[in-house]
Design an enzyme around this catalytic site. Sequence first.
Site, PDB file in Angstrom:
ATOM      1  N   THR A 414      30.242  34.920  41.168  1.00  0.00           N
ATOM      2  CA  THR A 414      30.138  35.555  42.482  1.00  0.00           C
ATOM      3  C   THR A 414      28.763  36.183  42.613  1.00  0.00           C
ATOM      4  O   THR A 414      28.270  36.814  41.668  1.00  0.00           O
ATOM      5  CB  THR A 414      31.250  36.607  42.690  1.00  0.00           C
ATOM      6  OG1 THR A 414      31.087  37.218  43.979  1.00  0.00           O
ATOM      7  CG2 THR A 414      31.218  37.692  41.629  1.00  0.00           C
ATOM      8  N   HIS A 466      40.511  41.550  28.500  1.00  0.00           N
ATOM      9  CA  HIS A 466      40.390  42.013  27.116  1.00  0.00           C
ATOM     10  C   HIS A 466      41.575  41.584  26.256  1.00  0.00           C
ATOM     11  O   HIS A 466      41.534  41.700  25.019  1.00  0.00           O
ATOM     12  CB  HIS A 466      40.277  43.540  27.099  1.00  0.00           C
ATOM     13  CG  HIS A 466      39.437  44.066  25.972  1.00  0.00           C
ATOM     14  ND1 HIS A 466      39.081  43.312  24.883  1.00  0.00           N
ATOM     15  CD2 HIS A 466      38.865  45.289  25.776  1.00  0.00           C
ATOM     16  CE1 HIS A 466      38.349  44.030  24.052  1.00  0.00           C
ATOM     17  NE2 HIS A 466      38.196  45.248  24.575  1.00  0.00           N
TER      18      HIS A 466
END
Length: 495
Positions: A414, A466
Amino acid sequence: MADILTPALGESVTEATIAKWTKKVGEAVKKDEILVELETDKVSLEVVAPADGVLAAINAAEGDTVVPGTVLGAVTEGAAGASAPAAEVAPATAPAAAAAASTDGAVVDVAVPTMGESVAEGSVGTWLKQSGDTVAKDELLVEIETDKVAVEVSAPEAGVLTINVQAGEAVTPGQVIAQISASGAAAPAAAPKAAAPAAAPAASGAHLSPSVQRVVSENNLNPSSIAASGPKGNITKADAIAAIGAAAAAPAAAAPAAPRALGDREERVKMTRLRQTIARRLKESQNTAAQLTTFNEVDMTNVMALRAQYKDQFEKSHGVKLGFMSFFTKAVVAALKEIPAVNAEIDGTDIIYKNRYDIAVAVGTDKGLVVPVLRDADTLSLAGIEKGIGALGKAARDGTLTMDQMQNGTFTITNGGTYGSLMSTPILNAPQSGILGMHNIVQRPMAINGEVKIRPMMYLALSYDHRIVDGKEAVTFLVRIKQLLEDPQRALLDL
Protein backbone atom coordinates in the site's frame (compact mmCIF):
# COMPACT_ATOMS: atom_id res chain seq x y z
CA MET A 1 -36.38 -29.96 -28.51
CA ALA A 2 -33.13 -28.52 -27.11
CA ASP A 3 -33.16 -25.34 -25.03
CA ILE A 4 -30.75 -22.49 -25.70
CA LEU A 5 -29.61 -21.38 -22.27
CA THR A 6 -27.85 -18.27 -21.00
CA PRO A 7 -24.42 -19.50 -19.82
CA ALA A 8 -22.59 -18.52 -16.62
CA LEU A 9 -21.48 -14.92 -17.10
CA GLY A 10 -18.44 -14.91 -14.84
CA GLU A 11 -17.95 -14.30 -11.13
CA SER A 12 -19.83 -11.22 -9.85
CA VAL A 13 -21.70 -10.81 -13.20
CA THR A 14 -25.41 -11.47 -12.70
CA GLU A 15 -27.05 -10.38 -15.95
CA ALA A 16 -26.48 -9.71 -19.63
CA THR A 17 -28.17 -7.94 -22.52
CA ILE A 18 -29.16 -9.63 -25.78
CA ALA A 19 -27.00 -7.86 -28.37
CA LYS A 20 -27.79 -9.74 -31.57
CA TRP A 21 -29.47 -12.88 -32.92
CA THR A 22 -27.69 -14.33 -35.98
CA LYS A 23 -30.63 -16.55 -36.99
CA LYS A 24 -34.38 -16.19 -37.32
CA VAL A 25 -37.12 -18.57 -36.23
CA GLY A 26 -37.51 -21.30 -38.82
CA GLU A 27 -33.94 -21.18 -40.09
CA ALA A 28 -31.73 -24.28 -40.04
CA VAL A 29 -28.84 -24.29 -37.58
CA LYS A 30 -25.85 -26.52 -36.96
CA LYS A 31 -24.53 -27.67 -33.61
CA ASP A 32 -22.05 -25.15 -32.12
CA GLU A 33 -23.06 -22.49 -34.65
CA ILE A 34 -23.22 -19.04 -33.05
CA LEU A 35 -26.86 -18.06 -32.52
CA VAL A 36 -26.83 -15.08 -30.21
CA GLU A 37 -24.37 -12.55 -28.78
CA LEU A 38 -24.66 -11.37 -25.16
CA GLU A 39 -23.13 -8.28 -23.63
CA THR A 40 -22.33 -7.59 -19.97
CA ASP A 41 -20.64 -4.58 -18.42
CA LYS A 42 -17.37 -6.55 -18.53
CA VAL A 43 -17.34 -8.98 -21.46
CA SER A 44 -19.18 -10.13 -24.58
CA LEU A 45 -20.27 -13.77 -24.85
CA GLU A 46 -21.43 -15.97 -27.71
CA VAL A 47 -24.13 -18.62 -27.31
CA VAL A 48 -24.06 -21.53 -29.76
CA ALA A 49 -26.65 -24.01 -30.97
CA PRO A 50 -26.95 -27.05 -28.66
CA ALA A 51 -27.78 -29.37 -31.59
CA ASP A 52 -28.39 -29.61 -35.35
CA GLY A 53 -31.91 -28.65 -36.33
CA VAL A 54 -34.20 -25.67 -36.81
CA LEU A 55 -34.42 -22.58 -34.61
CA ALA A 56 -37.91 -23.13 -33.21
CA ALA A 57 -38.28 -20.21 -30.84
CA ILE A 58 -36.70 -16.95 -29.74
CA ASN A 59 -37.84 -16.00 -26.25
CA ALA A 60 -35.60 -12.99 -25.55
CA ALA A 61 -35.40 -10.19 -28.09
CA GLU A 62 -32.42 -7.97 -28.80
CA GLY A 63 -32.03 -5.48 -25.96
CA ASP A 64 -33.70 -7.72 -23.36
CA THR A 65 -31.95 -8.44 -20.07
CA VAL A 66 -31.34 -12.07 -19.09
CA VAL A 67 -29.70 -13.95 -16.21
CA PRO A 68 -27.69 -17.21 -16.18
CA GLY A 69 -29.93 -20.17 -16.90
CA THR A 70 -32.58 -18.15 -18.76
CA VAL A 71 -34.03 -20.06 -21.75
CA LEU A 72 -33.23 -17.80 -24.71
CA GLY A 73 -34.93 -20.02 -27.28
CA ALA A 74 -35.15 -23.56 -28.54
CA VAL A 75 -33.89 -25.73 -31.38
CA THR A 76 -35.96 -28.56 -32.85
CA GLU A 77 -33.41 -31.32 -33.29
CA GLY A 78 -32.99 -32.86 -36.73
CA ALA A 79 -32.20 -31.07 -39.97
CA ALA A 80 -35.75 -31.40 -41.26
CA GLY A 81 -37.42 -30.47 -37.98
CA ALA A 82 -40.38 -28.18 -38.27
CA SER A 83 -40.16 -24.86 -36.54
CA ALA A 84 -42.18 -24.61 -33.40
CA PRO A 85 -44.09 -21.52 -32.41
CA ALA A 86 -42.43 -19.35 -29.81
CA ALA A 87 -45.33 -19.92 -27.47
CA GLU A 88 -44.26 -23.57 -26.96
CA VAL A 89 -41.31 -22.46 -24.85
CA ALA A 90 -41.75 -20.46 -21.67
CA PRO A 91 -40.75 -16.84 -22.18
CA ALA A 92 -37.51 -15.64 -20.58
CA THR A 93 -37.91 -14.19 -17.16
CA ALA A 94 -36.74 -10.80 -15.98
CA PRO A 95 -34.03 -10.65 -13.28
CA ALA A 96 -36.74 -10.67 -10.61
CA ALA A 97 -38.52 -13.72 -12.01
CA ALA A 98 -41.90 -14.39 -10.51
CA ALA A 99 -42.70 -17.69 -8.88
CA ALA A 100 -45.52 -18.33 -11.34
CA ALA A 101 -46.78 -16.89 -14.60
CA SER A 102 -49.46 -14.26 -14.41
CA THR A 103 -53.07 -14.94 -15.24
CA ASP A 104 -56.01 -12.57 -15.00
CA GLY A 105 -56.65 -11.81 -11.35
CA ALA A 106 -53.44 -13.50 -10.16
CA VAL A 107 -50.99 -12.03 -7.67
CA VAL A 108 -47.38 -12.38 -8.81
CA ASP A 109 -44.46 -12.35 -6.37
CA VAL A 110 -41.49 -10.06 -6.94
CA ALA A 111 -38.52 -11.98 -5.54
CA VAL A 112 -34.88 -11.14 -4.88
CA PRO A 113 -32.80 -12.69 -7.68
CA THR A 114 -29.55 -14.58 -7.26
CA MET A 115 -26.94 -11.94 -6.42
CA GLY A 116 -23.76 -13.69 -7.46
CA GLU A 117 -21.50 -16.39 -6.12
CA SER A 118 -20.76 -16.11 -2.36
CA VAL A 119 -23.24 -13.23 -1.97
CA ALA A 120 -25.73 -14.24 0.73
CA GLU A 121 -27.59 -10.99 1.29
CA GLY A 122 -28.13 -7.46 0.06
CA SER A 123 -30.01 -4.36 1.04
CA VAL A 124 -33.03 -2.85 -0.71
CA GLY A 125 -32.32 0.44 -2.43
CA THR A 126 -34.77 3.25 -3.15
CA TRP A 127 -38.04 2.06 -4.67
CA LEU A 128 -38.83 3.80 -7.95
CA LYS A 129 -42.53 3.09 -7.41
CA GLN A 130 -44.81 3.20 -4.38
CA SER A 131 -47.44 0.75 -3.15
CA GLY A 132 -50.61 1.26 -5.16
CA ASP A 133 -48.80 2.48 -8.28
CA THR A 134 -49.46 0.85 -11.63
CA VAL A 135 -46.39 -0.76 -13.19
CA ALA A 136 -45.64 -2.13 -16.63
CA LYS A 137 -44.03 -5.50 -17.32
CA ASP A 138 -40.22 -5.32 -17.15
CA GLU A 139 -40.35 -1.84 -15.64
CA LEU A 140 -37.48 -1.26 -13.20
CA LEU A 141 -38.76 -1.26 -9.61
CA VAL A 142 -35.76 -1.26 -7.28
CA GLU A 143 -32.09 -2.15 -7.05
CA ILE A 144 -30.62 -4.58 -4.51
CA GLU A 145 -27.21 -3.42 -3.31
CA THR A 146 -24.57 -5.90 -2.13
CA ASP A 147 -20.93 -5.46 -1.15
CA LYS A 148 -19.93 -6.59 -4.65
CA VAL A 149 -22.63 -5.78 -7.19
CA ALA A 150 -25.92 -3.99 -7.61
CA VAL A 151 -28.77 -6.14 -8.99
CA GLU A 152 -31.86 -4.61 -10.53
CA VAL A 153 -35.34 -5.99 -9.95
CA SER A 154 -37.99 -5.44 -12.62
CA ALA A 155 -41.72 -6.08 -12.68
CA PRO A 156 -42.43 -9.66 -13.86
CA GLU A 157 -45.94 -8.65 -14.96
CA ALA A 158 -48.05 -5.52 -15.42
CA GLY A 159 -50.41 -4.59 -12.61
CA VAL A 160 -50.65 -2.81 -9.26
CA LEU A 161 -47.63 -2.90 -6.94
CA THR A 162 -47.66 -3.75 -3.21
CA ILE A 163 -44.30 -3.31 -1.46
CA ASN A 164 -43.48 -5.75 1.36
CA VAL A 165 -39.87 -4.77 2.19
CA GLN A 166 -38.82 -1.14 2.64
CA ALA A 167 -35.66 0.60 1.44
CA GLY A 168 -32.60 -0.16 3.55
CA GLU A 169 -33.78 -3.54 4.83
CA ALA A 170 -31.59 -6.63 4.40
CA VAL A 171 -32.85 -9.34 2.05
CA THR A 172 -31.69 -12.74 0.80
CA PRO A 173 -31.96 -14.44 -2.63
CA GLY A 174 -35.49 -15.73 -3.26
CA GLN A 175 -37.12 -13.51 -0.65
CA VAL A 176 -40.41 -11.93 -1.77
CA ILE A 177 -40.05 -8.16 -1.52
CA ALA A 178 -43.25 -7.11 -3.31
CA GLN A 179 -46.33 -8.41 -5.09
CA ILE A 180 -48.12 -7.35 -8.25
CA SER A 181 -51.85 -7.76 -8.71
CA ALA A 182 -52.09 -8.59 -12.39
CA SER A 183 -55.87 -8.34 -12.71
CA GLY A 184 -57.23 -6.28 -15.58
CA ALA A 185 -55.46 -4.88 -18.60
CA ALA A 186 -51.91 -3.67 -18.20
CA ALA A 187 -51.68 0.09 -17.97
CA PRO A 188 -48.78 2.20 -19.26
CA ALA A 189 -46.08 2.89 -16.68
CA ALA A 190 -46.95 5.97 -14.69
CA ALA A 191 -44.40 8.76 -14.52
CA PRO A 192 -42.52 8.84 -11.20
CA LYS A 193 -44.09 11.21 -8.73
CA ALA A 194 -42.09 14.33 -8.04
CA ALA A 195 -42.18 13.68 -4.32
CA ALA A 196 -41.00 10.10 -4.60
CA PRO A 197 -37.26 9.71 -3.92
CA ALA A 198 -35.52 8.15 -6.86
CA ALA A 199 -32.16 7.68 -8.44
CA ALA A 200 -31.30 9.46 -11.68
CA PRO A 201 -34.37 9.61 -13.99
CA ALA A 202 -34.51 7.11 -16.80
CA ALA A 203 -34.55 8.37 -20.35
CA SER A 204 -37.74 7.71 -22.27
CA GLY A 205 -37.81 4.05 -23.21
CA ALA A 206 -34.29 3.49 -21.90
CA HIS A 207 -33.25 0.49 -19.83
CA LEU A 208 -30.46 1.21 -17.38
CA SER A 209 -28.41 -1.76 -16.19
CA PRO A 210 -27.16 -1.73 -12.58
CA SER A 211 -23.66 -0.67 -13.59
CA VAL A 212 -25.05 2.19 -15.69
CA GLN A 213 -27.42 3.25 -12.94
CA ARG A 214 -24.53 3.34 -10.49
CA VAL A 215 -22.47 5.62 -12.75
CA VAL A 216 -25.49 7.82 -13.46
CA SER A 217 -26.50 8.13 -9.80
CA GLU A 218 -23.03 8.70 -8.39
CA ASN A 219 -22.20 11.40 -10.94
CA ASN A 220 -25.62 13.10 -11.07
CA LEU A 221 -25.94 12.45 -14.80
CA ASN A 222 -29.18 12.97 -16.71
CA PRO A 223 -29.79 9.82 -18.82
CA SER A 224 -31.77 11.81 -21.39
CA SER A 225 -28.62 13.79 -22.19
CA ILE A 226 -26.40 10.73 -22.69
CA ALA A 227 -25.83 9.50 -26.23
CA ALA A 228 -26.87 5.82 -26.21
CA SER A 229 -25.01 3.27 -28.33
CA GLY A 230 -26.49 0.01 -26.99
CA PRO A 231 -29.19 -2.24 -28.47
CA LYS A 232 -32.67 -0.67 -28.68
CA GLY A 233 -31.16 2.67 -27.71
CA ASN A 234 -29.95 1.43 -24.31
CA ILE A 235 -27.25 3.39 -22.53
CA THR A 236 -24.08 1.34 -21.99
CA LYS A 237 -21.62 1.82 -19.16
CA ALA A 238 -19.11 3.23 -21.64
CA ASP A 239 -21.72 5.82 -22.70
CA ALA A 240 -22.28 6.87 -19.09
CA ILE A 241 -18.56 7.11 -18.30
CA ALA A 242 -18.01 9.19 -21.44
CA ALA A 243 -20.68 11.60 -20.25
CA ILE A 244 -19.00 12.25 -16.88
CA GLY A 245 -17.65 15.76 -16.75
CA ALA A 246 -19.57 16.81 -19.85
CA ALA A 247 -23.05 16.40 -18.40
CA ALA A 248 -24.77 19.23 -16.56
CA ALA A 249 -25.71 18.75 -12.94
CA ALA A 250 -28.75 16.55 -12.64
CA PRO A 251 -32.04 18.21 -11.64
CA ALA A 252 -32.69 18.26 -7.95
CA ALA A 253 -35.64 15.90 -8.37
CA ALA A 254 -33.35 13.30 -9.90
CA ALA A 255 -30.74 13.40 -7.15
CA PRO A 256 -30.56 10.60 -4.59
CA ALA A 257 -32.57 11.03 -1.44
CA ALA A 258 -31.05 13.73 0.76
CA PRO A 259 -29.42 12.59 4.01
CA ARG A 260 -31.38 13.24 7.18
CA ALA A 261 -30.19 16.47 8.79
CA LEU A 262 -29.13 16.41 12.46
CA GLY A 263 -28.86 20.06 13.29
CA ASP A 264 -26.99 22.65 11.29
CA ARG A 265 -23.61 20.93 11.45
CA GLU A 266 -24.39 17.23 11.28
CA GLU A 267 -25.90 14.82 8.83
CA ARG A 268 -26.50 11.09 8.86
CA VAL A 269 -25.63 9.13 5.70
CA LYS A 270 -26.04 5.35 5.40
CA MET A 271 -22.79 3.54 4.67
CA THR A 272 -22.54 1.86 1.28
CA ARG A 273 -22.21 -1.91 1.21
CA LEU A 274 -18.60 -1.56 0.06
CA ARG A 275 -17.75 0.73 2.98
CA GLN A 276 -19.49 -1.64 5.40
CA THR A 277 -17.44 -4.53 4.03
CA ILE A 278 -14.19 -2.57 4.33
CA ALA A 279 -15.01 -1.66 7.92
CA ARG A 280 -15.95 -5.23 8.84
CA ARG A 281 -12.89 -6.83 7.23
CA LEU A 282 -10.44 -4.38 8.79
CA LYS A 283 -11.90 -4.90 12.25
CA GLU A 284 -11.92 -8.67 11.79
CA SER A 285 -8.25 -8.47 10.80
CA GLN A 286 -7.41 -6.52 13.94
CA ASN A 287 -9.37 -8.90 16.15
CA THR A 288 -7.88 -12.07 14.62
CA ALA A 289 -4.18 -11.46 13.99
CA ALA A 290 -1.48 -10.50 16.50
CA GLN A 291 -0.52 -7.42 14.51
CA LEU A 292 2.78 -5.67 14.98
CA THR A 293 4.55 -3.07 12.82
CA THR A 294 8.29 -2.61 12.30
CA PHE A 295 9.86 0.37 10.52
CA ASN A 296 12.92 1.20 8.49
CA GLU A 297 13.95 3.89 6.04
CA VAL A 298 15.34 3.63 2.55
CA ASP A 299 17.54 6.03 0.61
CA MET A 300 15.84 6.39 -2.77
CA THR A 301 18.83 8.11 -4.46
CA ASN A 302 19.87 5.20 -6.69
CA VAL A 303 16.36 4.15 -7.69
CA MET A 304 15.48 7.74 -8.60
CA ALA A 305 18.71 8.14 -10.57
CA LEU A 306 18.13 4.89 -12.46
CA ARG A 307 14.56 5.89 -13.19
CA ALA A 308 15.57 9.37 -14.39
CA GLN A 309 18.25 7.91 -16.66
CA TYR A 310 16.05 5.37 -18.41
CA LYS A 311 12.42 6.53 -18.03
CA ASP A 312 12.13 8.04 -21.54
CA GLN A 313 13.72 5.06 -23.25
CA PHE A 314 11.68 2.69 -21.06
CA GLU A 315 8.38 4.34 -22.02
CA LYS A 316 9.35 4.38 -25.69
CA SER A 317 10.28 0.69 -25.65
CA HIS A 318 7.45 -0.64 -23.49
CA GLY A 319 4.62 1.88 -23.88
CA VAL A 320 4.32 2.41 -20.14
CA LYS A 321 5.94 4.80 -17.66
CA LEU A 322 8.61 3.54 -15.28
CA GLY A 323 7.40 4.14 -11.73
CA PHE A 324 8.53 3.13 -8.27
CA MET A 325 5.99 0.33 -7.80
CA SER A 326 7.85 -2.06 -10.12
CA PHE A 327 11.06 -1.67 -8.10
CA PHE A 328 9.19 -2.22 -4.83
CA THR A 329 7.36 -5.24 -6.21
CA LYS A 330 10.62 -6.81 -7.40
CA ALA A 331 12.20 -6.19 -4.00
CA VAL A 332 9.16 -7.61 -2.16
CA VAL A 333 9.16 -10.80 -4.24
CA ALA A 334 12.89 -11.34 -3.59
CA ALA A 335 12.40 -10.78 0.15
CA LEU A 336 9.38 -13.12 0.26
CA LYS A 337 11.47 -15.90 -1.28
CA GLU A 338 14.04 -15.48 1.48
CA ILE A 339 11.51 -15.12 4.33
CA PRO A 340 8.63 -17.47 3.34
CA ALA A 341 6.74 -16.98 6.62
CA VAL A 342 5.75 -13.46 5.47
CA ASN A 343 4.16 -15.04 2.39
CA ALA A 344 2.26 -17.66 4.41
CA GLU A 345 -1.07 -17.72 6.24
CA ILE A 346 -2.59 -19.48 9.22
CA ASP A 347 -5.50 -21.89 8.72
CA GLY A 348 -6.67 -23.20 12.08
CA THR A 349 -3.66 -24.97 13.55
CA ASP A 350 -1.88 -25.24 10.19
CA ILE A 351 0.48 -22.88 8.38
CA ILE A 352 0.06 -22.69 4.62
CA TYR A 353 3.33 -21.75 2.91
CA LYS A 354 2.77 -20.38 -0.58
CA ASN A 355 5.18 -20.85 -3.42
CA ARG A 356 3.37 -18.29 -5.54
CA TYR A 357 3.79 -14.54 -5.44
CA ASP A 358 0.46 -12.87 -6.13
CA ILE A 359 0.98 -9.32 -4.90
CA ALA A 360 -2.09 -7.30 -3.90
CA VAL A 361 -1.83 -3.56 -4.54
CA ALA A 362 -4.10 -1.21 -2.58
CA VAL A 363 -5.93 1.29 -4.80
CA GLY A 364 -7.96 4.20 -3.48
CA THR A 365 -11.19 4.97 -5.37
CA ASP A 366 -14.10 7.33 -4.84
CA LYS A 367 -16.09 4.44 -3.36
CA GLY A 368 -13.36 3.22 -1.02
CA LEU A 369 -10.21 1.12 -0.89
CA VAL A 370 -9.96 -1.95 -3.13
CA VAL A 371 -7.02 -4.36 -3.34
CA PRO A 372 -6.66 -6.03 -6.75
CA VAL A 373 -4.03 -8.74 -7.19
CA LEU A 374 -1.07 -8.83 -9.59
CA ARG A 375 -0.73 -12.54 -10.40
CA ASP A 376 2.64 -14.31 -10.62
CA ALA A 377 4.64 -11.14 -9.99
CA ASP A 378 7.83 -13.20 -9.77
CA THR A 379 7.58 -13.98 -13.50
CA LEU A 380 7.08 -10.38 -14.62
CA SER A 381 9.62 -7.84 -15.83
CA LEU A 382 9.59 -4.25 -14.62
CA ALA A 383 7.51 -3.37 -17.69
CA GLY A 384 5.12 -6.25 -17.05
CA ILE A 385 4.63 -5.14 -13.46
CA GLU A 386 3.96 -1.53 -14.46
CA LYS A 387 1.47 -2.59 -17.13
CA GLY A 388 -0.28 -5.00 -14.78
CA ILE A 389 -0.60 -2.51 -11.94
CA GLY A 390 -1.74 0.20 -14.35
CA ALA A 391 -4.47 -2.02 -15.78
CA LEU A 392 -5.69 -3.04 -12.31
CA GLY A 393 -5.73 0.58 -11.13
CA LYS A 394 -7.78 1.67 -14.14
CA ALA A 395 -10.25 -1.18 -13.64
CA ALA A 396 -10.57 -0.21 -9.97
CA ARG A 397 -11.33 3.42 -10.77
CA ASP A 398 -13.76 2.42 -13.55
CA GLY A 399 -15.54 -0.03 -11.25
CA THR A 400 -14.92 -3.00 -13.57
CA LEU A 401 -12.82 -5.21 -11.28
CA THR A 402 -14.02 -8.80 -11.01
CA MET A 403 -14.02 -10.78 -7.76
CA ASP A 404 -11.31 -13.03 -9.19
CA GLN A 405 -9.04 -9.99 -9.53
CA MET A 406 -9.41 -9.17 -5.82
CA GLN A 407 -8.98 -12.61 -4.26
CA ASN A 408 -6.16 -14.93 -3.17
CA GLY A 409 -3.32 -12.44 -2.91
CA THR A 410 -0.34 -13.59 -0.82
CA PHE A 411 1.10 -10.21 0.26
CA THR A 412 -0.04 -6.59 -0.01
CA ILE A 413 1.68 -3.30 -0.86
CA THR A 414 0.00 0.00 0.00
CA ASN A 415 1.38 3.40 -0.99
CA GLY A 416 0.23 6.12 1.36
CA GLY A 417 2.96 8.35 -0.05
CA THR A 418 0.66 9.02 -3.00
CA TYR A 419 -1.39 11.19 -0.64
CA GLY A 420 1.58 12.67 1.24
CA SER A 421 1.74 10.24 4.18
CA LEU A 422 5.07 10.35 6.06
CA MET A 423 4.49 7.25 8.21
CA SER A 424 1.67 4.81 9.01
CA THR A 425 0.90 1.39 10.48
CA PRO A 426 -1.07 -0.45 7.76
CA ILE A 427 -3.63 -3.08 8.78
CA LEU A 428 -3.20 -6.63 7.48
CA ASN A 429 -5.24 -7.74 4.50
CA ALA A 430 -6.51 -10.99 6.09
CA PRO A 431 -5.69 -13.84 5.84
CA GLN A 432 -2.31 -12.59 4.65
CA SER A 433 0.52 -12.32 7.17
CA GLY A 434 2.25 -9.20 5.89
CA ILE A 435 1.64 -5.79 4.32
CA LEU A 436 4.25 -3.24 3.26
CA GLY A 437 3.49 0.45 3.65
CA MET A 438 5.27 2.89 1.32
CA HIS A 439 5.35 6.56 2.20
CA ASN A 440 6.26 10.00 0.93
CA ILE A 441 9.81 10.65 -0.33
CA VAL A 442 11.24 13.54 1.66
CA GLN A 443 14.60 15.32 1.32
CA ARG A 444 16.31 14.91 4.71
CA PRO A 445 19.85 15.43 6.07
CA MET A 446 21.61 12.08 6.50
CA ALA A 447 25.02 11.14 7.85
CA ILE A 448 26.91 9.55 4.91
CA ASN A 449 30.49 8.42 5.62
CA GLY A 450 30.90 11.02 8.32
CA GLU A 451 29.36 13.83 6.25
CA VAL A 452 25.90 15.35 6.33
CA LYS A 453 24.21 15.07 2.95
CA ILE A 454 20.67 15.72 1.75
CA ARG A 455 19.08 12.51 0.50
CA PRO A 456 15.58 11.52 -0.71
CA MET A 457 14.37 9.27 2.10
CA MET A 458 11.27 7.11 2.49
CA TYR A 459 9.99 5.44 5.64
CA LEU A 460 8.91 1.82 5.17
CA ALA A 461 6.47 0.03 7.47
CA LEU A 462 5.90 -3.71 7.61
CA SER A 463 2.83 -4.82 9.54
CA TYR A 464 2.88 -8.55 10.19
CA ASP A 465 1.06 -11.31 12.05
CA HIS A 466 3.26 -12.10 15.03
CA ARG A 467 1.58 -15.51 15.38
CA ILE A 468 3.47 -16.74 12.32
CA VAL A 469 6.22 -14.16 11.69
CA ASP A 470 8.86 -13.63 14.36
CA GLY A 471 10.38 -10.22 14.98
CA LYS A 472 13.73 -11.31 13.58
CA GLU A 473 12.08 -12.43 10.33
CA ALA A 474 10.10 -9.21 10.02
CA VAL A 475 13.16 -7.01 10.56
CA THR A 476 15.24 -9.13 8.18
CA PHE A 477 12.52 -8.91 5.55
CA LEU A 478 12.40 -5.12 5.75
CA VAL A 479 16.21 -4.79 5.76
CA ARG A 480 16.35 -6.97 2.65
CA ILE A 481 13.89 -4.65 0.85
CA LYS A 482 15.99 -1.66 1.93
CA GLN A 483 19.15 -3.27 0.50
CA LEU A 484 17.50 -4.11 -2.82
CA LEU A 485 16.12 -0.59 -3.25
CA GLU A 486 19.30 1.21 -2.27
CA ASP A 487 21.22 -0.98 -4.75
CA PRO A 488 18.54 -1.72 -7.39
CA GLN A 489 20.99 -3.56 -9.64
CA ARG A 490 20.93 -6.40 -7.08
CA ALA A 491 17.20 -6.97 -7.73
CA LEU A 492 17.64 -6.74 -11.48
CA LEU A 493 20.53 -9.23 -11.37
CA ASP A 494 18.68 -11.48 -8.86
CA LEU A 495 21.44 -11.12 -6.26
